[in-house]
Write a protein that holds these residues in place. Structure first.
Motif, PDB file in Angstrom:
ATOM      1  N   UNK A 167      16.313  31.021 -16.356  1.00 55.00           N
ATOM      2  CA  UNK A 167      17.249  31.043 -15.231  1.00 55.00           C
ATOM      3  C   UNK A 167      16.538  31.439 -13.947  1.00 55.00           C
ATOM      4  N   UNK A 168      15.749  32.508 -13.997  1.00 55.41           N
ATOM      5  CA  UNK A 168      15.039  32.951 -12.799  1.00 55.41           C
ATOM      6  C   UNK A 168      14.001  31.923 -12.361  1.00 55.41           C
ATOM      7  N   UNK A 169      13.332  31.291 -13.323  1.00 55.39           N
ATOM      8  CA  UNK A 169      12.358  30.268 -12.971  1.00 55.39           C
ATOM      9  C   UNK A 169      13.003  29.092 -12.258  1.00 55.39           C
ATOM     10  N   UNK A 170      14.163  28.659 -12.766  1.00 52.14           N
ATOM     11  CA  UNK A 170      14.873  27.543 -12.134  1.00 52.14           C
ATOM     12  C   UNK A 170      15.409  27.932 -10.756  1.00 52.14           C
ATOM     13  N   UNK A 171      15.898  29.177 -10.640  1.00 50.00           N
ATOM     14  CA  UNK A 171      16.424  29.634  -9.355  1.00 50.00           C
ATOM     15  C   UNK A 171      15.317  29.732  -8.305  1.00 50.00           C
ATOM     16  N   UNK A 172      14.136  30.182  -8.733  1.00 45.78           N
ATOM     17  CA  UNK A 172      13.015  30.263  -7.797  1.00 45.78           C
ATOM     18  C   UNK A 172      12.567  28.866  -7.382  1.00 45.78           C
ATOM     19  N   UNK A 173      12.554  27.952  -8.313  1.00 42.95           N
ATOM     20  CA  UNK A 173      12.187  26.570  -7.995  1.00 42.95           C
ATOM     21  C   UNK A 173      13.153  25.977  -6.970  1.00 42.95           C
ATOM     22  N   UNK A 174      14.443  26.243  -7.153  1.00 45.63           N
ATOM     23  CA  UNK A 174      15.438  25.729  -6.212  1.00 45.63           C
ATOM     24  C   UNK A 174      15.213  26.293  -4.813  1.00 45.63           C
ATOM     25  N   UNK A 175      14.869  27.572  -4.713  1.00 47.92           N
ATOM     26  CA  UNK A 175      14.630  28.153  -3.392  1.00 47.92           C
ATOM     27  C   UNK A 175      13.376  27.572  -2.756  1.00 47.92           C
ATOM     28  N   UNK A 176      12.317  27.447  -3.539  1.00 49.52           N
ATOM     29  CA  UNK A 176      11.065  26.923  -2.984  1.00 49.52           C
ATOM     30  C   UNK A 176      11.260  25.497  -2.488  1.00 49.52           C
ATOM     31  N   UNK A 177      11.922  24.673  -3.291  1.00 48.12           N
ATOM     32  CA  UNK A 177      12.147  23.282  -2.889  1.00 48.12           C
ATOM     33  C   UNK A 177      13.087  23.210  -1.689  1.00 48.12           C
ATOM     34  N   UNK A 178      14.107  24.066  -1.689  1.00 46.88           N
ATOM     35  CA  UNK A 178      15.093  24.007  -0.629  1.00 46.88           C
ATOM     36  C   UNK A 178      14.653  24.612   0.689  1.00 46.88           C
ATOM     37  N   UNK A 179      13.787  25.638   0.625  1.00 43.08           N
ATOM     38  CA  UNK A 179      13.438  26.360   1.841  1.00 43.08           C
ATOM     39  C   UNK A 179      11.951  26.335   2.197  1.00 43.08           C
ATOM     40  N   UNK A 180      11.096  26.040   1.216  1.00 42.43           N
ATOM     41  CA  UNK A 180       9.662  26.161   1.474  1.00 42.43           C
ATOM     42  C   UNK A 180       8.869  24.920   1.092  1.00 42.43           C
ATOM     43  N   UNK A 181       9.530  23.776   0.986  1.00 41.75           N
ATOM     44  CA  UNK A 181       8.798  22.536   0.753  1.00 41.75           C
ATOM     45  C   UNK A 181       7.974  22.215   1.999  1.00 41.75           C
ATOM     46  N   UNK A 182       7.056  21.305   1.867  1.00 45.26           N
ATOM     47  CA  UNK A 182       6.242  20.911   3.018  1.00 45.26           C
ATOM     48  C   UNK A 182       7.122  20.461   4.173  1.00 45.26           C
ATOM     49  N   UNK A 183       8.141  19.632   3.867  1.00 45.53           N
ATOM     50  CA  UNK A 183       9.014  19.135   4.916  1.00 45.53           C
ATOM     51  C   UNK A 183       9.761  20.270   5.611  1.00 45.53           C
ATOM     52  N   UNK A 184      10.287  21.207   4.806  1.00 42.47           N
ATOM     53  CA  UNK A 184      11.031  22.325   5.373  1.00 42.47           C
ATOM     54  C   UNK A 184      10.147  23.213   6.236  1.00 42.47           C
ATOM     55  N   UNK A 185       8.932  23.483   5.764  1.00 41.49           N
ATOM     56  CA  UNK A 185       8.039  24.364   6.514  1.00 41.49           C
ATOM     57  C   UNK A 185       7.605  23.724   7.824  1.00 41.49           C
ATOM     58  N   UNK A 186       7.355  22.418   7.787  1.00 44.11           N
ATOM     59  CA  UNK A 186       6.979  21.733   9.021  1.00 44.11           C
ATOM     60  C   UNK A 186       8.154  21.726  10.002  1.00 44.11           C
ATOM     61  N   UNK A 187       9.365  21.463   9.492  1.00 44.06           N
ATOM     62  CA  UNK A 187      10.548  21.446  10.364  1.00 44.06           C
ATOM     63  C   UNK A 187      10.784  22.815  11.007  1.00 44.06           C
ATOM     64  N   UNK A 188      10.630  23.887  10.206  1.00 44.31           N
ATOM     65  CA  UNK A 188      10.821  25.229  10.745  1.00 44.31           C
ATOM     66  C   UNK A 188       9.743  25.575  11.763  1.00 44.31           C
ATOM     67  N   UNK A 189       8.525  25.106  11.490  1.00 40.55           N
ATOM     68  CA  UNK A 189       7.441  25.373  12.428  1.00 40.55           C
ATOM     69  C   UNK A 189       7.685  24.664  13.754  1.00 40.55           C
ATOM     70  N   UNK A 190       8.112  23.411  13.680  1.00 40.51           N
ATOM     71  CA  UNK A 190       8.421  22.666  14.897  1.00 40.51           C
ATOM     72  C   UNK A 190       9.532  23.361  15.677  1.00 40.51           C
TER      73      UNK A 190
END
Length: 199
Positions: A131-154
């Motif tokens: 459960x914790x592994x899946x929840x962490x994966x969801x956060x990383x994909x949702x908030x820290x993917x390459x696309x998300x990090x670039x968008x936040x940086x911009x």
């Protein structure tokens, strides 16, 4: 702390855990001597530098990062992306990724017994670990993917809504500098992977 927590866990619990430390550093020789002196090499391995280590994370059940100091840990993002249940300290930027009790477990960097308890919590309850592994994966994909990090940086460094007033590098906080640096590292890594795949 990590070595002490693992050896302490193995003294009082079964099944035993095996801890693999990936990476090189100036403390490698001292750690090597310490493992030999304590006769605990059957519990802990120093793998050294492993190219593209992230692709091997699926072979592990738990990711353990008890850092005393930490910026924004890319290794933790890799573990999260792989869906690995994580135990980490609450140092630096780690709490931005792991919320203890929701998508992982965090402890104070010096809380060896707390880390022992966290290891036991994961080893005795496979469903909680998943459960914790899946929840962490969801956060990383949702908030820290390459696309998300670039968008936040911009968003940080370009004028808001086209009206001006955007932040400059000189006016950015330390955490924003760290965030930008890791976003660029991710972008470079992604580009290298794409070029390798095309080669």
């Amino acid at each position: 702390t990590a070595i002490d927590a693992v050896t302490r866990y193995n003294e009082i619990h079964l099944p035993r855990v095996f801890y693999c430390i990936i990476g090189e550093g100036e403390l490698r020789a001292r750690l090597d001597e310490y493992l030999t002196r304590r006769r605990i090499r059957e519990q802990i391995a120093l793998s050294g530098f492993v190219p593209d280590a992230g692709r091997y994370l699926g072979a592990f059940d738990i990711f353990f990062l008890p850092s005393k100091k930490e910026g924004f840990p890319y290794a933790l993002l890799e573990a999260g992306s792989a869906g690995i249940a994580s135990i980490a300290s609450n140092a630096g930027g780690i709490p931005e990724i792991v919320t203890s009790g929701e998508n992982g477990i965090t402890k104070h960097p010096d809380d060896t017994e707390g880390f022992v308890d966290a290891l036991y919590e994961y080893t005795k309850d496979r469903e909680r670990r998943a459960h914790f592994g899946n929840a962490l994966r969801a956060r990383v994909i949702g908030e820290f993917s390459l696309e998300q990090m670039v968008m936040k940086t911009v968003a940080l460094y370009l004028p808001a809504s086209g009206r001006g007033g955007g932040q400059t590098m000189q006016g950015a906080s330390h955490s924003q500098h760290v965030f930008l640096r890791h976003a660029l590292m991710l972008a470079i890594a992604e580009t290298m992977h794409q070029r390798a795949a095309e080669a």
